[in-house]
Design a protein around this motif. Structure first.
Motif, PDB file in Angstrom:
ATOM      1  N   GLU A   1     -43.358 -10.738  42.693  1.00 48.66           N
ATOM      2  CA  GLU A   1     -42.891 -11.611  43.964  1.00 48.66           C
ATOM      3  C   GLU A   1     -42.433 -10.963  45.025  1.00 48.66           C
ATOM      4  OE1 GLU A   1     -40.425 -14.938  42.933  1.00 48.66           O
ATOM      5  OE2 GLU A   1     -41.675 -15.416  40.789  1.00 48.66           O
TER       6      GLU A   1
ATOM      7  N   SER B   1     -42.932 -15.618  51.468  1.00 51.61           N
ATOM      8  CA  SER B   1     -42.757 -15.096  50.131  1.00 51.61           C
ATOM      9  C   SER B   1     -44.226 -14.952  49.778  1.00 51.61           C
ATOM     10  CB  SER B   1     -42.279 -15.843  49.010  1.00 51.61           C
ATOM     11  OG  SER B   1     -42.681 -16.948  49.015  1.00 51.61           O
TER      12      SER B   1
ATOM     13  N   HIS C   1     -40.555 -11.162  48.503  1.00 53.32           N
ATOM     14  CA  HIS C   1     -39.639 -12.050  49.760  1.00 53.32           C
ATOM     15  C   HIS C   1     -39.324 -11.246  50.925  1.00 53.32           C
ATOM     16  CE1 HIS C   1     -39.441 -15.330  46.665  1.00 53.32           C
ATOM     17  NE2 HIS C   1     -39.075 -14.198  45.797  1.00 53.32           N
TER      18      HIS C   1
END
Length: 1009
Positions: A688, A723, A690
Motif C-alpha cells: 500500500e 492511496s 499513501h
C-alpha cells in the motif's frame, strides 16, 4: 501573572466570555462591512481531525505543509488530514502552552512556549530548560540560533540556552511578545519601548509619548517589507522609515473595547487584526469584520498567518479557520429563497442589469442591490421571465414561460402572440434576437418564430424545423444562427435555410444550448458533449479528454483578455482561446483551465441552461452568469494571477500486509523518499502506498497519477484518491512514482519517486534457481536414462519373447519330429508287417492291436502338445487339473493307488507354455518310471505354491534304488538326464531321493516368472 497562569485563566473564562461578547457584537456593529463578502470561510475542529481545539501558532514550512501549534500538541496539515506530533507521555518540564515552532530541517524541530523549549529529531524529544517562557526562536543573519524569552535573549547552542547580557536593564523591565524579521533580526515589545536584536546587538527604539501611557500588554508583528506593527489595547501603530505613526483604532463594536492579540500584514498590504471577539481587516482606510453577526464567531483569536496562495489562516481558542479570497461575487435575487432561480439576465443602461426569475418576475440590479420591478412591469410581477432583449429603439422585449412575449416601450406593455394558423405556439419563449433591420426573432419550445411584417404584434412560424430553439445569434451577414435541440446549428437568411456543411456532421451532440461569435469571428457552441469551436472550416470539440471539468456547457461569454467563460452544471470555467487554438493545431493535447465554484464564492455551482439570455457582459467588463441560486459575477481584469497548477507531492507511508514499512519523517526533508532505497522483506505482499500533496485552496480538486516502473510502466488514470493498494510485485527492483496536479491542470515535470527492492525468499534467488536448473537437469538426465533403460529392457523382452517363440516353435517341431515321427514310422512298419502276415490271422490281429495302441499314444501326445501351447491353460489351476488327470489315468491303468495333496492356487498365478511343458513332461516321466520300475502300490502327488516358487513332489512306496548305481544311457536309462535338463532350462531344481525298499521321491521346484 506569568504566561501559563494567563492562558489557564483565559481558558476557564473563554466559554462565558465568548458568549457574552458575541451577543454584544451582533447589536453594535451592523454598519461595518463583512469579510465574508470578499472571502469564503472554512473551519476545522476536533471533529475534523484537529488534535486540539486551541491553536496558538501557525507556520507554513518549505515543503508546503501548514503546521498548527496547540497547547500541548502540533499537527502537520496538507489541506485534508492532520498528522499529529506530540510526546507520549509528556516529559517533565515540557513547554506548556506551546507558542510556536522553528523548523531546522534535518536537524529537527524546535517547539517553544511556557516553561521552555523542546527539540524533536524525528524520533526522540529533548526538553531544554530556559530562563522563562520563550516567545520566539529564530536564526540570525549569520545562521546562529537565538531565542527571545520573557527574561531577554538567549543564544542556543545544541540544547543549551545562554542568556545574552543586556545593557539596558534599567530601561527595559518586562518583555511581552516578539516578532521575527526576514533579515535575521527580532523585535520584542517590552516595557517602555521596542527592542531590536540582531546577532547579539541591541537597539532600543523608544515608543511615542502617546503610546507610553497605554495598556501595558503589547502585541508586535513585522511584515516582509520590514514594517513594525505594534498594538496596545485597541490601538495600532506602525514604524516605517524609522518613524512611528498611529494607523487606526478598532471600531467600537461592544461595550468593552476588544484587545488586539494578533497582527498580520498581508501580501496585498491589508492589515489583519485578531481579537477575542473576531477578526478585523484594515483595507483602503476602512474596517471589515468577521464576528458573531456572520454566524461565525472565531473565539479568542490567538494567531494569524498567510499562506503562499494568499489565504488567511486564523488560529483561535475554538479551532482553525481559513479565509479564501473570493474571485466570484454571488448575489441572491428575489424576495424569498424559493424564488432565486435566475432564468434571464441582460445589461441595462451601462453597468445595471435586468434579471428574470422563476415565478419571481423581473428585477433590476443597481449599485449591488436588486429591486423588484413589479410596478414598471406589472403584468410580469409573478411570471417566469426566460428571455430578455434590449431593442435598438430602447424598448424591451421580454419572453416568458407560459405567458407569451411582451413588448414594453415608453411605459406601455403589449402582449405578442402567434398569428392565427401558424401551427406553433408562442406561449414559451426561450431566446430573442433583433437583426440589423430591426426585425425580432423568437425561439420557442416548438421552433423558430419571427415578427410578422404586416402585423408587428404577431409572430409567425419559420419552417421547416419544429425542434426547440435554445439560442439565437446574428451571422454578421444579415442572417440568423439558430441553435436547435436535436438537429444542431441552422442558418436562416431571408427565406433560405441551410445547415453548414461539415459543422453538424462534426457535432458529437446536436443539442446546441449556447452560441457565441468571438472577436476573431470564430463561432463557439455549447452542447451537452462539450465546447465546440468552428472557424468556418474545421470543427473541434473540447470535452473532458481535453481538460474541461464538465461537458454540459450552458453559457458562453468572452472577456477582453482572450478568455472564454463557460457556465456549466458544476461551476464556471475559464479557458484561454489561445490554448484552444494550440489544441486545434495539435501543439497541445489539453487545455489549461481555471474552475470557479463554492470555494471561489459561488453559493450554487449549477448554472441555468436551456434559454438564450443566461449570461451577460456589462460595460465595465464584468461577467454575469445565471444560476439556480442567484447571479454569479466575475471581474476578469481583477482576478489574482493564476496559480501554478502543478503541485508538490510526497509519499507519506508504505505498508505491506497491514504493517507499516516506512513513514515519511515529520521533519522538513522534502527529498526524504529519494535519499534511500526501501528494502521490502520477503513475503510482504499487498503493498500500500499513501501519498499527499499540500494544497489548501482546492484540496478536494487535487488529482494524482502513479506508476510502478518494472511492475506497471503506464501512468494510472487521474484520481483524487491518495492511496494505492493491492500491489503484489515479484522479487526485484522497482520505482514507485507519483505526480499531482490541480483539477485539469498540467502534470508536474518531476514526479516523486521511491526506489523499492522486493527481497526474495531463498527459493526465489538466482543461485537457488541455478541450483534448481542443475537439479532439474540431473533429474531429466536420470529420467531419460531410466526411460532409455526401460526401452532397452522392453526391447530385450520383445527379443526374448521372439526367442521364446522361436524356441517354442523349435520345441514343438522337435516334439512332433521325435514323438509323432517315430510313432508314424512305427505305424507304417506295423502296417507292412500286417500285410506280410495277411495269411496269418493271429499275427495280423496282433499287428492291428499294436497299430491301435500306437495311434492312441499319438493322440495323447498331440493332446499334450496342444495343451502346452494353448494360452488358456496358463493358469496354475488349469495346470494342476491337467497334471492330476494325467496321474489318475497313468496310475489307475497300472493299478496303483494315488493320493493327492494339491492346494488351490490363486487365480492370478500364471505359467508360461515352456514352463508348463517341461514341468509336465518331467512329472510324466517320473510317473512312467514308477509304473515301469518301482513296483509301488501307492503314489503320493503333492503340488504347493511357496511364494514365487512352485514345488511338485511325486513319492512312491516301491522298491527304490541306489541313485549312484543307475546305469547310463547305453542301458536305456538316460531319462533322468532329460528330466534334469528340462528342469534346468526353466531355472528350477530337481531332487531325487531313493533307497532300496524305501521307495523314491522326485521333487521339482521352479520359479514363476
Amino acid at each position: 501573572m506569568n504566561m501559563s497562569s494567563f492562558w489557564r485563566a483565559a481558558g476557564r473564562c473563554c466559554p462565558w466570555l465568548t458568549l457574552v461578547l458575541c451577543l454584544n457584537v451582533t447589536r453594535l456593529q451592523a454598519q461595518l462591512p463583512r469579510l465574508l463578502k470578499d472571502y469564503t470561510i472554512r473551519q476545522w475542529g476536533i471533529e475534523q481531525g484537529l488534535p486540539e481545539s486551541v491553536v496558538t501558532a501557525l507556520h507554513q514550512s518549505e515543503d508546503g505543509y501548514l503546521w498548527c501549534i496547540g497547547l500541548h500538541k502540533a499537527a502537520r496539515f496538507d489541506g485534508l488530514q492532520f498528522s499529529t506530533i506530540a510526546p507520549k507521555p509528556l516529559p517533565p518540564n515540557f513547554p506548556q502552552p506551546l507558542l510556536g515552532m522553528l523548523d531546522r530541517g534535518r536537524e529537527g524541530l524546535w517547539f517553544y512556549g511556557g516553561h521552555g523549549a523542546a527539540r524533536f529529531d524525528g524520533q526522540h524529544w529533548q526538553v531544554c530548560p530556559t530562563p522563562g517562557s520563550v516567545w520566539k526562536m529564530f536564526f540570525g543573519s549569520t545562521g546562529r540560533l537565538w531565542a527571545a524569552t520573557e527574561q531577554g535573549f538567549c543564544e542556543v547552542r545544541g540544547t543549551n540556552f545562554t542568556q545574552v547580557p543586556f545593557p539596558l536593564t534599567n530601561t527595559v523591565t518586562r518583555y511581552y511578545s516578539a516578532a521575527f524579521q526576514a533579515d535575521g533580526s527580532c523585535w520584542m515589545a517590552c516595557g517602555g519601548g521596542v527592542l531590536r536584536f540582531r546577532d547579539g546587538d541591541f537597539q532600543y527604539v523608544k515608543i511615542p509619548p502617546d503610546l507610553a501611557g497605554a495598556i501595558y500588554t503589547y502585541t508586535i508583528s513585522v511584515s516582509a517589507a520590514g514594517t513594525v506593527w505594534i498594538a496596545s489595547g485597541d490601538r495600532l501603530f506602525c514604524r516605517r522609515d524609522d518613524r512611528w505613526s498611529e494607523v487606526a483604532r478598532l471600531p467600537e463594536i461592544s461595550r468593552s473595547q476588544p484587545v488586539i492579540s494578533a497582527i498580520l500584514e498581508g501580501a496585498e498590504g491589508d492589515l489583519w487584526v485578531g481579537t477575542e471577539v473576531g477578526v478585523f481587516r484594515w483595507s483602503h482606510g476602512q474596517w471589515s469584520t468577521l464576528t458573531a453577526r456572520d454566524g461565525v464567531c472565531p473565539p479568542e483569536v490567538r494567531c494569524l498567518a498567510e499562506d503562499r496562495d494568499g489565504q488567511i489562516w486564523i488560529g483561535t481558542a475554538g479551532g482553525l479557520v481559513r479565509l479564501h479570497p473570493k474571485t466570484v461575487r454571488f448575489f441572491e435575487v428575489g424576495a424569498s429563497p424559493e424564488a432565486t432561480w435566475v432564468t434571464a439576465v441582460a445589461p441595462n443602461q451601462g453597468t445595471n442589469l435586468l434579471v428574470g426569475l422563476t415565478g419571481g418576475g423581473l428585477w433590476e440590479k443597481s449599485d449591488d442591490s436588486f429591486r423588484h420591478l413589479d410596478q414598471e412591469f406589472q403584468p410580469l410581477k409573478a411570471s417566469t421571465v426566460s428571455a430578455l432583449l434590449h431593442a435598438g429603439d430602447g424598448s424591451w422585449w421580454i419572453g416568458t414561460q407560459g405567458e407569451h412575449l411582451w413588448h414594453f416601450y415608453e411605459g406601455k406593455a403589449t402582449k405578442i402572440s402567434e398569428a392565427p394558423g401558424v401551427g406553433i405556439s408562442s406561449r414559451n419563449i426561450t431566446a430573442l434576437f433583433e437583426d440589423h433591420q430591426g426585425t425580432l426573432w423568437a425561439g420557442t419550445w416548438d421552433g423558430l418564430m419571427v415578427q410578422d411584417e404586416e402585423e408587428e404584434n404577431r409572430l409567425r412560424a419559420v419552417l421547416p424545423y419544429l425542434n426547440p430553439v435554445c439560442a439565437l445569434m446574428g451571422d454578421g451577414k444579415g442572417g440568423v444562427w439558430v441553435g436547435h435541440q436535436g438537429i444542431g446549428l441552422v442558418n436562416v437568411n431571408g427565406k433560405k435555410f441551410s445547415r453548414p456543411a461539415g459543422l453538424n456532421e462534426g457535432l458529437i451532440n446536436k443539442d446546441v444550448r449556447a452560441l457565441l461569435r468571438d472577436a476573431d469571428n470564430v463561432i463557439w457552441l455549447g452542447t451537452l458533449a462539450g465546447l465546440v469551436r468552428w472557424d468556418g472550416d474545421q470543427v473541434t470539440t473540447f470535452a473532458t479528454a481535453q481538460g474541461l471539468p464538465d461537458q454540459d456547457i450552458r453559457q458562453i461569454l468572452e472577456d477582453s483578455l482572450g478568455y472564454l467563460w463557460l457556465g456549466t452544471a458544476h461551476g464556471l470555467v475559464r479557458v484561454s482561446k489561445a490554448d484552444c487554438a494550440k489544441v486545434v493545431r495539435q501543439q497541445a493535447t489539453r487545455l489549461e483551465v481555471q474552475v470557479f465554484g463554492r470555494n471561489e464564492g459561488m453559493n450554487t455551482e449549477e448554472c441555468t441552461g436551456g434559454f438564450g439570455s443566461l449570461a451577460a457582459r456589462t460595460e465595465d467588463g464584468r461577467l454575469w452568469f445565471a444560476t439556480h441560486g442567484g447571479l454569479a459575477m466575475v471581474e476578469p481584469d481583477r482576478l489574482p494571477p493564476t496559480r501554478q497548477s502543478t503541485l508538490p507531492v510526497y509519499v507519506e507511508e508504505i505498508c505491506a500486509n497491514g504493517h507499516t514499512l516506512w513513514t515519511r519523517p515529520l521533519l522538513n526533508t522534502a527529498n526524504a523518499e529519494a535519499n534511500r532505497e526501501l528494502v521490502i522483506p520477503p513475503g510482504s505482499g499487498g503493498l500500500e502506498f499513501h501519498f499527499t500533496s499540500p494544497s489548501f485552496a482546492q484540496p478536494e480538486s487535487v488529482q494524482f497519477r502513479y506508476r510502478i516502473l518494472g511492475y506497471v510502466d503506464e501512468w494510472s488514470a487521474p484520481t483524487p484518491n491518495r492511496s494505492l493498494t493491492g500491489v503484489w510485485p515479484r522479487p526485484g527492483r522497482y520505482v514507485f512514482e507519483v505526480e499531482a496536479r490541480l483539477r485539469n491542470g498540467e502534470w508536474g515535470t518531476a514526479a516523486r519517486s521511491v526506489p523499492l527492492v522486493v527481497q526474495p525468499f531463498f527459493w526465489q534467488t538466482a543461485w537457488f534457481s541455478g541450483l534448481l536448473v542443475l537439479a532439474g537437469s540431473i533429474v531429466v538426465f536420470l529420467v531419460g536414462r531410466q526411460a532409455a533403460r526401460r526401452r532397452y529392457k522392453r526391447r530385450m523382452e520383445r527379443l526374448e519373447l521372439l526367442r521364446a517363440v522361436e524356441r517354442e516353435r523349435a520345441r514343438i517341431a522337435q516334439d512332433l519330429h521325435d514323438d509323432l515321427g517315430t510313432d508314424l514310422s512305427r505305424l507304417a512298419m506295423l502296417s507292412d508287417l500286417a500285410q506280410v502276415d495277411a495269411d496269418r490271422p493271429a499275427n495280423v490281429r496282433r499287428h492291428l492291436d499294436e497299430i491301435f495302441q500306437s495311434a492312441d499314444d499319438m493322440v495323447h501326445k498331440v493332446d499334450e502338445i496342444v495343451w502346452a501351447v494353448n494360452p488358456a491353460n496358463d493358469a496354475l489351476e488349469n495346470f494342476n487339473s491337467y497334471l492330476v488327470e494325467t496321474a489318475q489315468q497313468v496310475f489307475n491303468a497300472a493299478g496303483v493307488r494315488l493320493r493327492l495333496d494339491v492346494a488351490v492356487p490363486p487365480l492370478a498365478v500364471k505359467l508360461n507354455s515352456t514352463l508348463r511343458h517341461h514341468v509336465f513332461l518331467v512329472l510324466k516321466e517320473a510317473m512312467n518310471n514308477v509304473v515301469k520300475h518301482a513296483g509301488a502300490a501307492e503314489v503320493h502327488l503333492t503340488v504347493r505354491l511357496e511364494g514365487t516358487r512352485l514345488r511338485l513332489e511325486l513319492a512312491d512306496n516301491g522298491r527304490g534304488f541306489v541313485l549312484s548305481q543307475i546305469p547310463g544311457s547305453e542301458s536305456g536309462h538316460d531319462g533322468l538326464q532329460n528330466m534334469r535338463a528340462r528342469v534346468a532350462e526353466v531355472g528350477g531344481t530337481l531332487v531325487i531321493d531313493s533307497a532300496p525298499s524305501q521307495g523314491t521321491m522326485v521333487r521339482v521346484e521352479v520359479p514363476l516368472k
